[in-house]
Design a protein around this motif. Structure first.
Motif, PDB file in Angstrom:
ATOM      1  N   SER A 185      34.687  13.788  -5.301  1.00 30.20           N
ATOM      2  CA  SER A 185      34.370  12.364  -5.190  1.00 30.20           C
ATOM      3  C   SER A 185      34.753  11.683  -6.489  1.00 30.20           C
TER       4      SER A 185
ATOM      5  N   ALA B 176      34.826   7.476  -8.541  1.00 32.70           N
ATOM      6  CA  ALA B 176      34.432   6.065  -8.531  1.00 32.70           C
ATOM      7  C   ALA B 176      35.429   5.262  -9.356  1.00 32.70           C
TER       8      ALA B 176
ATOM      9  N   THR C  84      36.237  11.783  -1.407  1.00 37.75           N
ATOM     10  CA  THR C  84      36.026  10.351  -1.195  1.00 37.75           C
ATOM     11  C   THR C  84      36.142   9.578  -2.513  1.00 37.75           C
TER      12      THR C  84
ATOM     13  N   THR D 137      35.043   5.605  -4.053  1.00 33.90           N
ATOM     14  CA  THR D 137      34.313   4.346  -3.846  1.00 33.90           C
ATOM     15  C   THR D 137      34.695   3.366  -4.948  1.00 33.90           C
TER      16      THR D 137
ATOM     17  N   THR E   3      33.843  -0.265  -6.885  1.00 35.43           N
ATOM     18  CA  THR E   3      32.794  -1.242  -7.177  1.00 35.43           C
ATOM     19  C   THR E   3      33.427  -2.470  -7.814  1.00 35.43           C
TER      20      THR E   3
ATOM     21  N   THR F 261      30.738  -3.222  -2.989  1.00 42.49           N
ATOM     22  CA  THR F 261      31.547  -2.005  -3.046  1.00 42.49           C
ATOM     23  C   THR F 261      32.483  -1.925  -1.850  1.00 42.49           C
TER      24      THR F 261
ATOM     25  N   GLY G 286      34.155   1.338   0.354  1.00 45.61           N
ATOM     26  CA  GLY G 286      34.144   2.781   0.503  1.00 45.61           C
ATOM     27  C   GLY G 286      32.746   3.292   0.818  1.00 45.61           C
ATOM     28  N   PRO G 287      32.575   4.616   0.761  1.00 52.26           N
ATOM     29  CA  PRO G 287      33.589   5.590   0.342  1.00 52.26           C
ATOM     30  C   PRO G 287      34.725   5.761   1.347  1.00 52.26           C
TER      31      PRO G 287
END
Length: 218
Positions: free
Chosen positions: A137, A139, A159, A161, A163, A188, A190-191
């Motif tokens: 994962s 970000a 995944t 995500t 922001t 946001t 996603g994810p």
């Protein structure tokens, strides 16, 4: 005057001869006629850190030179994994016109890895690489006119995500893929799951020069 001209012609001839032999001091900086190979040296790709069961971003390469540092083409190089896991493609390559031979190294589950390049009686060269498990994962912050980080590595099935953290409204838009839709300055996206290996590029529809990259690995 005739004597001076003679020295000038002689000096020019010496300069041209030096260039033909590889430049100043035989440094291999200009055109030259190679002799027998006497040197095998690393050219690139050493000491990389990447992800297990994936090819290193930079191929391993060596350069072969003669006693005057002139690159030698047509020299066969044998590549082998000495310690650690992984594989090489190819395991035998030949130096090109610049004296360089390469191989693609995939680091296996056992790390660190040592790969050896050798050619007959020439001194061999060892390359090292380390590898770990890729992240599952990640970000990304959507800032004003840039994504942070701009490039993210993720494992297949992982995944990402996003922001939104800037004052202006932006989008996260993949060509022919996921799209955050209406520009926004908060919240946001996603994810988003990435299922196939490869490089995925995206951008902001409001600011065309605002781009990011997801590198999906095995």
């Amino acid at each position: 005057m005739a004597v001076v001209r003679g020295y000038r012609v002689y000096g020019l001839g010496v300069g041209l001869l030096a260039l033909a032999c590889g430049g100043d001091g035989g440094g291999g900086t200009g055109p030259c006629t190679p002799g027998p190979a006497t040197q095998l040296a690393k050219n690139g790709g050493d000491a990389q850190s990447w992800y297990v069961n994936n090819p290193l971003p930079t191929p391993l390469s060596v350069i072969v030179r003669d006693a005057n540092n002139c690159p030698v083409p047509g020299v066969g190089i044998d590549w082998s994994v000495v310690t650690g896991g992984g594989g090489l493609s190819p395991t035998h390559s030949t130096t090109n016109s610049a004296g360089i031979a390469t191989t693609v190294d995939s680091v296996g589950a056992v790390s660190p890895q040592v790969v050896r390049a050798g050619s007959g009686a020439l001194p061999s060269q060892d390359f090292t690489a380390t590898a770990g498990a890729p992240p599952t994962s990640a970000a990304v912050d959507v800032k004003d006119n840039f994504f942070s980080p701009q490039t993210v590595d993720i494992q297949e099935g992982g995944t990402v995500t996003w922001t939104f953290a800037g004052a202006a409204a932006h989008t996260v838009t993949f060509t022919g893929g996921p799209d955050s839709g209406t520009p926004q300055a908060s919240g946001t996206f996603g994810p988003v799951t990435f299922t196939s290996a490869g490089t995925k590029n995206y951008f902001c529809k409001v600011h065309g020069g605002m781009t990011g990259t997801i590198r999906v690995v095995h």
